[in-house]
Design an enzyme around this catalytic site. Structure first.
Site, PDB file in Angstrom:
ATOM      1  N   GLU A  40      -0.678   8.641  -4.955  1.00 43.97           N
ATOM      2  CA  GLU A  40      -1.760   7.726  -5.355  1.00 43.97           C
ATOM      3  C   GLU A  40      -2.155   6.975  -4.102  1.00 43.97           C
ATOM      4  O   GLU A  40      -1.402   6.139  -3.614  1.00 43.97           O
ATOM      5  CB  GLU A  40      -1.244   6.803  -6.464  1.00 43.97           C
ATOM      6  CG  GLU A  40      -2.360   6.308  -7.349  1.00 43.97           C
ATOM      7  CD  GLU A  40      -3.057   5.097  -6.742  1.00 43.97           C
ATOM      8  OE1 GLU A  40      -4.116   5.318  -6.087  1.00 43.97           O
ATOM      9  OE2 GLU A  40      -2.559   3.994  -6.879  1.00 43.97           O
TER      10      GLU A  40
ATOM     11  N   GLU B 114     -11.649   2.885   4.032  1.00 41.77           N
ATOM     12  CA  GLU B 114     -11.007   1.842   3.226  1.00 41.77           C
ATOM     13  C   GLU B 114     -10.643   0.646   4.113  1.00 41.77           C
ATOM     14  O   GLU B 114      -9.865   0.784   5.056  1.00 41.77           O
ATOM     15  CB  GLU B 114      -9.737   2.385   2.562  1.00 41.77           C
ATOM     16  CG  GLU B 114      -9.143   1.395   1.581  1.00 41.77           C
ATOM     17  CD  GLU B 114      -7.861   1.899   0.909  1.00 41.77           C
ATOM     18  OE1 GLU B 114      -6.984   2.418   1.611  1.00 41.77           O
ATOM     19  OE2 GLU B 114      -7.767   1.768  -0.324  1.00 41.77           O
TER      20      GLU B 114
END
Ligand code: TXE
Length: 502
Positions: free
Chosen positions: A268, A405
């Site tokens: 994840e 990000e």
């Protein structure tokens, strides 16, 4: 300990000469609390003061090996427990966590710099809920049978074995419990390696697990850095499964290491999620939702909506109202119940986020809010990792700041002309974790949601979680799904037994 630095290679830290009372957190291996084999320590620093708040063992492959050996020997007994018995253990852990939930919230806020109100309502509450939820799930779990004219197929679910669970610093116990609970529920034993930046609540969980009397070796905790303890876990030949949550670059290293003996793997990873605001959105409800999506936990949630795409006919109206709401957010002392934004997790991380703000100027961005240290931070927090909520417009949707990000309280704004352009911008990133769409027309919301290349999309809400639903990403945001039956399936091997009966 006083004024000596541990010299363990971590960031230089401020040592309080009066910090003799700071706790030494310990590993938990085979039912015993222990120091690292190396007897070396890492400093755990406060995000709000920069001062040392604890020491953690700087563990290496010897500690990991001891934990894996303990987990392997505990496996047959634990795997032989019925699902009901394991569910009862999870409920006991949830009960004990609930009794100490205020302590969980206080430690999480201290360790991460997040507001105490958030630590109570999200971190503590969800950690308890994770144990209760997977207790219920495993009780209700019914293996399938498939009839043929002359045979019956029985699918049984066996534990995978020793599970290595590696977790990050943004939601420490929330994410650790999200992995530990289903792993134990399906009969695996566990070696957990939490982030070295936020180790406190993992240690509290070990204490609770010891107090409730879970058999020794079923749950083991090894503190330490990713490069020493983490990579020793992912490459260990006797670990059967790795579940990792963290950055995409680290995820790639973990995947390569875990591939050596074909470990079952769930990753994840990061996100660069689009928030799409259509012209027909109800702005009174949308603005608070978009602010929350952008800035919850100082923007340090993989699901955060850090790219805000606004239909051009309402761009000016939206931006005006959005900036008012952003500038109204109280930033500062996390222990103040009115605080909405606390400090970033570490000085290194603040530096990384600031480097993107500098880059945004080179890429042609205009800073409409924030971009600097907030005003009014009290003197005792002067060395904390502070950043005002930051809003940037004017960047190309292909710019690095709009596609990589940042993982901080920084959002970029982008106008779009129609649905097609909104989707093109939303999908113009290597990430594919989540997104949200804001419109009064639910049909349109669903249609746009279906066009976004991510694992999860919310319409008119964000981070509204039903734990039964699949959670995970596509592209560089990860591999596999967890949540509900997807977790039960990941933490087990399905075996088909075909009984032939002529
Ligand atoms: O996470 P790392 P970091 C993103 C965010 C952030 C970036 C880096 O963009 O800026 O990742 O953050 C362990 N083998 N996310 O450096 O390195 C490490 O000790 C095995 C997104 O803090 O990914 C920690 O326990 N393990 C994210 C865990 O991996 C290793 C949440 C995560 O650390 C290892 C956090 C190695 N070689 C950051 N190296 C999300 N998806 O929510 C490190 N670790």
């Amino acid at each position: 300990m006083g004024d000596e630095c541990c010299n363990s290679g971590c960031k230089p830290c401020l040592l309080d000469p009066d910090d003799g009372d700071i706790p030494d957190l310990l590993n938990y291996i085979d039912g015993e609390f222990t120091t690292a084999a190396s007897e070396e320590w890492l400093n755990d620093l406060s995000p709000v003061t920069g001062m040392r708040i604890a020491r953690v063992p700087n563990s290496n492959e010897d500690d990991i090996d001891a934990a894996v050996t303990a987990a392997r020997s505990a496996l047959p007994e634990w795997a032989a427990f019925s699902r009901e018995e394991r569910a009862t253990w999870l409920d006991k852990i949830a009960d004990a966590l609930e009794v100490r939930s205020e302590e969980v919230a206080q430690l999480e806020s201290l360790d991460t710099g997040k507001p105490i109100t958030l630590a109570r309502s999200v971190d503590a509450a969800r950690s308890i809920a994770n144990f209760r939820f997977f207790a219920e799930q495993v009780r209700e779990f019914t293996p399938e049978t498939f009839e043929m004219t002359n045979a019956t197929n029985h699918v049984i679910y066996k534990p995978v074995g020793v599970a290595g669970l590696i977790t990050p610093w943004n939601l420490p116990l929330y994410l650790l419990s999200w992995k530990v609970a289903p792993a134990l529920a399906m009969g695996n034993t566990v070696v957990a390696k939490p982030s070295e930046l936020t180790p406190m609540t993992a240690s509290l969980l070990a204490e609770i697990i010891d107090d409730v009397g879970l058999p020794a070796g079923v749950f083991n905790l090894v503190h330490g850095t990713g490069i020493n303890a983490g990579s020793a876990l992912t490459s260990h030949h006797d670990v059967d499964l790795i579940s990792f949550t963290g950055g995409t670059a680290t995820g790639a290293a973990v995947a390569a290491s875990a591939a050596s003996n074909f470990k079952k793997l769930s990753l994840e990873l990061g996100g660069k999620n689009a928030t799409i605001v259509c012209a027909d959105a109800d702005l009174d409800a949308t603005i608070p939702g978009v602010v929350r999506a952008g800035f919850l936990n100082q923007g340090q949630v993989c699901l955060c909506g850090s790219r805000i795409l606004i239909e051009e006919s309402i761009y000016d109206e939206f931006v005006g109202k959005f900036l008012t709401a952003v500038n109204d957010m109280p930033v500062g002392d996390p222990s103040d119940p009115d605080t909405t934004l606390g400090a970033l997790v570490s000085s290194d991380h603040l530096e990384k986020v600031m480097s993107y703000i500098t880059l945004s100027q080179e890429e042609g961005g205009r800073i409409l809010a924030g971009g600097n240290k907030p005003e009014g931070i009290p003197e005792q927090f002067a060395n904390g990792n502070w950043l005002s909520p930051t809003v940037i417009e004017g960047l190309s949707p292909e710019s690095r700041c709009a596609t990589e990000e940042i993982f901080g309280p920084v959002v970029t704004l982008h106008p779009f002309a129609d649905e097609e352009e909104a989707l093109a911008i939303a999908n113009a990133t290597d990430y594919g974790l989540a997104g949200s769409v804001w419109t009064r027309d639910l049909e349109k919301g669903k249609r746009i949601a279906e066009g976004i290349d991510t694992g999860m999309v919310w319409v008119n809400t964000w981070l509204h979680r039903d734990l039964r639903t699949p959670f995970g990403g596509v592209k560089h945001s990860g591999v596999g799904r967890e949540g509900g039956r997807w977790s039960l399936s990941f933490y087990s091997h399905a075996v088909n037994i075909c009984l032939y009966d002529e």
